[in-house]
Design a protein around this motif. Structure first.
Motif, mmCIF file in Angstrom:
data_model
loop_
_atom_site.group_PDB
_atom_site.id
_atom_site.type_symbol
_atom_site.label_atom_id
_atom_site.label_comp_id
_atom_site.label_asym_id
_atom_site.label_seq_id
_atom_site.Cartn_x
_atom_site.Cartn_y
_atom_site.Cartn_z
ATOM 1 N N PRO A 91 40.911 54.146 33.842
ATOM 2 C CA PRO A 91 40.682 52.583 34.027
ATOM 3 C C PRO A 91 41.334 51.761 35.175
ATOM 4 C CG PRO A 91 41.878 53.062 32.050
ATOM 5 C CD PRO A 91 41.224 54.325 32.776
ATOM 6 N N ASP A 92 42.591 52.266 35.175
ATOM 7 C CA ASP A 92 43.588 51.623 36.321
ATOM 8 C C ASP A 92 42.808 51.922 37.478
ATOM 9 O OD1 ASP A 92 43.964 54.375 36.154
ATOM 10 O OD2 ASP A 92 45.951 54.192 36.865
ATOM 11 N N VAL A 94 39.696 52.249 38.540
ATOM 12 C CA VAL A 94 38.548 51.403 38.604
ATOM 13 C C VAL A 94 38.902 49.927 38.826
ATOM 14 C CG1 VAL A 94 36.466 50.637 37.412
ATOM 15 C CG2 VAL A 94 37.192 52.980 37.084
ATOM 16 N N THR A 95 40.174 49.659 38.137
ATOM 17 C CA THR A 95 40.590 48.228 38.153
ATOM 18 C C THR A 95 40.872 47.666 39.637
ATOM 19 O OG1 THR A 95 41.069 48.016 36.028
ATOM 20 C CG2 THR A 95 42.004 46.481 37.447
ATOM 21 N N HIS A 96 41.582 49.023 40.230
ATOM 22 C CA HIS A 96 42.128 48.683 41.845
ATOM 23 C C HIS A 96 40.806 48.631 42.591
ATOM 24 C CE1 HIS A 96 46.187 48.249 41.273
ATOM 25 N NE2 HIS A 96 46.275 49.595 40.577
ATOM 26 N N LEU A 97 39.944 49.651 42.462
ATOM 27 C CA LEU A 97 38.618 49.663 43.101
ATOM 28 C C LEU A 97 37.666 48.463 43.253
ATOM 29 C CD1 LEU A 97 37.234 51.718 44.971
ATOM 30 C CD2 LEU A 97 35.915 52.601 43.116
ATOM 31 N N PHE A 98 37.597 48.019 42.231
ATOM 32 C CA PHE A 98 36.635 46.628 42.262
ATOM 33 C C PHE A 98 37.257 45.497 41.767
ATOM 34 C CE2 PHE A 98 34.242 50.374 40.997
ATOM 35 C CZ PHE A 98 33.105 50.512 41.895
ATOM 36 N N GLY A 99 38.615 45.523 41.622
ATOM 37 C CA GLY A 99 39.523 44.326 41.506
ATOM 38 C C GLY A 99 39.805 43.395 42.573
ATOM 39 N N PRO A 107 44.426 51.887 46.215
ATOM 40 C CA PRO A 107 45.588 52.517 46.893
ATOM 41 C C PRO A 107 45.602 53.814 46.115
ATOM 42 C CG PRO A 107 46.567 50.941 45.490
ATOM 43 C CD PRO A 107 45.202 50.627 45.388
ATOM 44 N N ASP A 108 46.079 54.937 46.992
ATOM 45 C CA ASP A 108 46.271 56.340 46.579
ATOM 46 C C ASP A 108 47.237 56.271 45.562
ATOM 47 O OD1 ASP A 108 46.188 58.901 46.056
ATOM 48 O OD2 ASP A 108 46.556 59.631 48.148
ATOM 49 N N ALA A 109 47.090 56.685 44.238
ATOM 50 C CA ALA A 109 48.048 56.685 43.296
ATOM 51 C C ALA A 109 48.438 58.103 43.137
ATOM 52 C CB ALA A 109 47.677 56.360 41.932
ATOM 53 N N THR A 110 48.234 59.078 44.102
ATOM 54 C CA THR A 110 48.883 60.503 43.826
ATOM 55 C C THR A 110 50.216 60.292 44.204
ATOM 56 O OG1 THR A 110 46.601 61.360 44.349
ATOM 57 C CG2 THR A 110 48.393 62.791 44.547
ATOM 58 N N PRO A 111 50.720 60.986 43.258
ATOM 59 C CA PRO A 111 52.542 61.287 43.594
ATOM 60 C C PRO A 111 52.604 62.078 44.681
ATOM 61 C CG PRO A 111 52.039 61.834 41.048
ATOM 62 C CD PRO A 111 50.470 61.521 41.952
ATOM 63 N N LEU A 112 53.659 61.609 45.449
ATOM 64 C CA LEU A 112 53.830 62.317 46.950
ATOM 65 C C LEU A 112 54.950 63.652 46.485
ATOM 66 C CD1 LEU A 112 54.892 59.449 49.318
ATOM 67 C CD2 LEU A 112 52.849 60.864 49.251
ATOM 68 N N ARG A 138 53.708 47.582 42.004
ATOM 69 C CA ARG A 138 52.302 47.356 42.441
ATOM 70 C C ARG A 138 52.281 46.871 43.980
ATOM 71 N NH1 ARG A 138 48.177 42.993 39.917
ATOM 72 N NH2 ARG A 138 49.803 41.797 40.955
ATOM 73 N N GLY A 139 51.367 47.411 44.614
ATOM 74 C CA GLY A 139 51.223 47.133 46.083
ATOM 75 C C GLY A 139 52.263 47.651 46.868
ATOM 76 N N SER A 140 52.954 48.555 46.426
ATOM 77 C CA SER A 140 54.190 49.100 47.142
ATOM 78 C C SER A 140 54.123 50.569 47.510
ATOM 79 C CB SER A 140 55.650 48.990 46.697
ATOM 80 O OG SER A 140 56.685 49.742 47.108
ATOM 81 N N PRO A 141 54.350 51.185 48.798
ATOM 82 C CA PRO A 141 54.215 52.354 48.877
ATOM 83 C C PRO A 141 55.186 53.291 47.758
ATOM 84 C CG PRO A 141 54.360 51.450 50.918
ATOM 85 C CD PRO A 141 54.621 50.494 49.880
ATOM 86 N N ALA A 142 56.046 52.669 47.369
ATOM 87 C CA ALA A 142 57.008 53.072 46.497
ATOM 88 C C ALA A 142 56.474 53.635 45.058
ATOM 89 C CB ALA A 142 58.287 52.316 46.119
#
Length: 370
Positions: A91-92, A94-99, A107-112, A138-142
């Motif tokens: 759900p997170d 989807v929220t980012h995609l359409f929110g 943003p890509d949430a895959t851990p580096l 949220r909203g940070s590359p970190a």
């Protein structure tokens, strides 16, 4: 009236004619009426004429409409089903995609993975979303970085300088332990004395010991403890949550000169989410510290040192939202938005650039993002 097209030589089927005779005898009220002779004559004449119109269709035949294919509805149904599955599983995303950012802005949430070599450029943009207490990164590359010490990459040991492989491994572990004690310890972050971290530094290095004690007792531009330790004033700043995002690495080589020390270079960026201790409890901001400490693990047979400690060769620091020209010994963030600056801009997440102090020539730099 007939319910279908006429298929024989009479306008009334045999079945209907028999029913007409039977119901007439029984006196049914609404029995069908026998066609008149005139009606039968007209019907026969029409059938004897050209039975088709100009389009090849019979005058009295019925051509049912072809059913329309509803491909669009089927595709829409499949997409809707996939959206439901995606919402249940993530759900997170989807929220980012359409929110807030719209389609395609998630943003890509895959851990580096671990940083094992210098990056070639800054991380991609992740939008302009501000951090919240629930999502401070949220909203940070970190957001994709590891938590705490897990974000510090340690290379494989090998015999170097005066140390064998096992000694190098131990020196690397203790180098990382110093970083944890100096920049991630919760009590130190709340302003406590970094006693554990200090214990890793060679006590036989008088100048460094004098610098540490003076910077903690009477911080100034010359004696700034932040070049080694991360500390916040607890009366002004509170940490959000228990997570500090970290990304960096250790590297090592044989040091120059006759001492042949094992030289370990640490280059690590820390991202601290904070709020004002006495202000809006929901206004989360981030303090970003990139610190480079170069340590010499010296041979106690050649240099006066304490076993298990290192000598500080050099250190550099770059901070964002930590208080430019504020030399009070603490990281001092701004909570009412970034102020005007006459200095150069810099991306605090760009680890491909060298570590440079933002206060060169008395100027305060401006971060391009936080």
């Amino acid at each position: 009236m007939n319910s279908g097209g006429e298929q024989g030589g009479s306008s009334v089927s045999d079945e209907e004619w028999e029913r007409f005779l039977r119901e007439s005898e029984e006196g049914v009220r609404d029995a069908p009426q026998e066609p008149s002779a005139r009606a039968r004559m007209v019907t026969r004449r029409l059938q004897e004429e050209d039975p088709q119109d100009g389009n090849g269709r019979g005058w009295r035949t019925y051509s049912p409409a072809r059913p329309r294919r509803r491909t669009g509805w089927y595709v829409a149904g499949i997409l809707a089903a996939l959206a439901v599955v995606l919402w249940v599983l993530a759900p997170d995303r989807v929220t980012h995609l359409f929110g807030a950012g719209g389609v395609g802005s998630a943003p890509d949430a895959t851990p580096l993975g671990a940083e094992t070599a210098p990056p070639t450029g800054p991380p991609p943009s992740t939008g302009t979303l501000r951090g919240t207490r629930a999502e401070p990164f949220r909203g940070s590359p970190a957001a994709r970085w590891a938590d705490g010490a897990a974000g510090i990459s340690v290379p494989a040991p090998r015999a170097t300088a005066w140390m064998d492989e096992a000694q190098v491994a131990k020196a690397l572990d203790r180098s990382r332990d110093f970083l944890v004690a100096s920049s991630l310890d919760r009590e130190v972050l709340r302003g406590a004395r970094p006693s554990e971290a200090i214990a890793y530094i060679n006590p036989k290095q008088p100048r460094e010991q004098e610098f540490i004690e003076t910077s903690l007792r009477s911080p100034s531009e010359k004696y700034d403890p932040l070049v080694l330790f991360s500390r916040f004033d607890p009366d002004r700043t509170s940490l959000v949550g228990d997570v500090v995002k970290v990304r960096g690495r250790l590297s090592y080589e044989e040091g120059p000169g006759p001492q042949h020390a094992l030289r370990v270079t640490t280059d690590v960026t820390y991202v601290y989410p904070v709020v004002a201790a006495a202000g809006d409890p929901d206004e989360v901001t981030r303090v970003i510290v990139r610190r480079q400490v170069v340590m010499d693990w010296q041979n106690p047979e050649k240099v006066v040192t304490k076993a298990g400690t290192f000598s500080v060769h050099s250190n550099m620091i770059h901070t964002t939202n930590a208080g430019c020209r504020t030399h009070n010994g603490f990281l001092t963030p701004t909570f009412d938005g970034p102020g005007a600056s006459d200095g150069p801009t810099a991306d605090p997440y760009d680890r491909s650039a060298p570590v440079v102090s933002p206060e060169r020539d008395g100027e305060c730099g401006t971060a391009t993002r936080s």
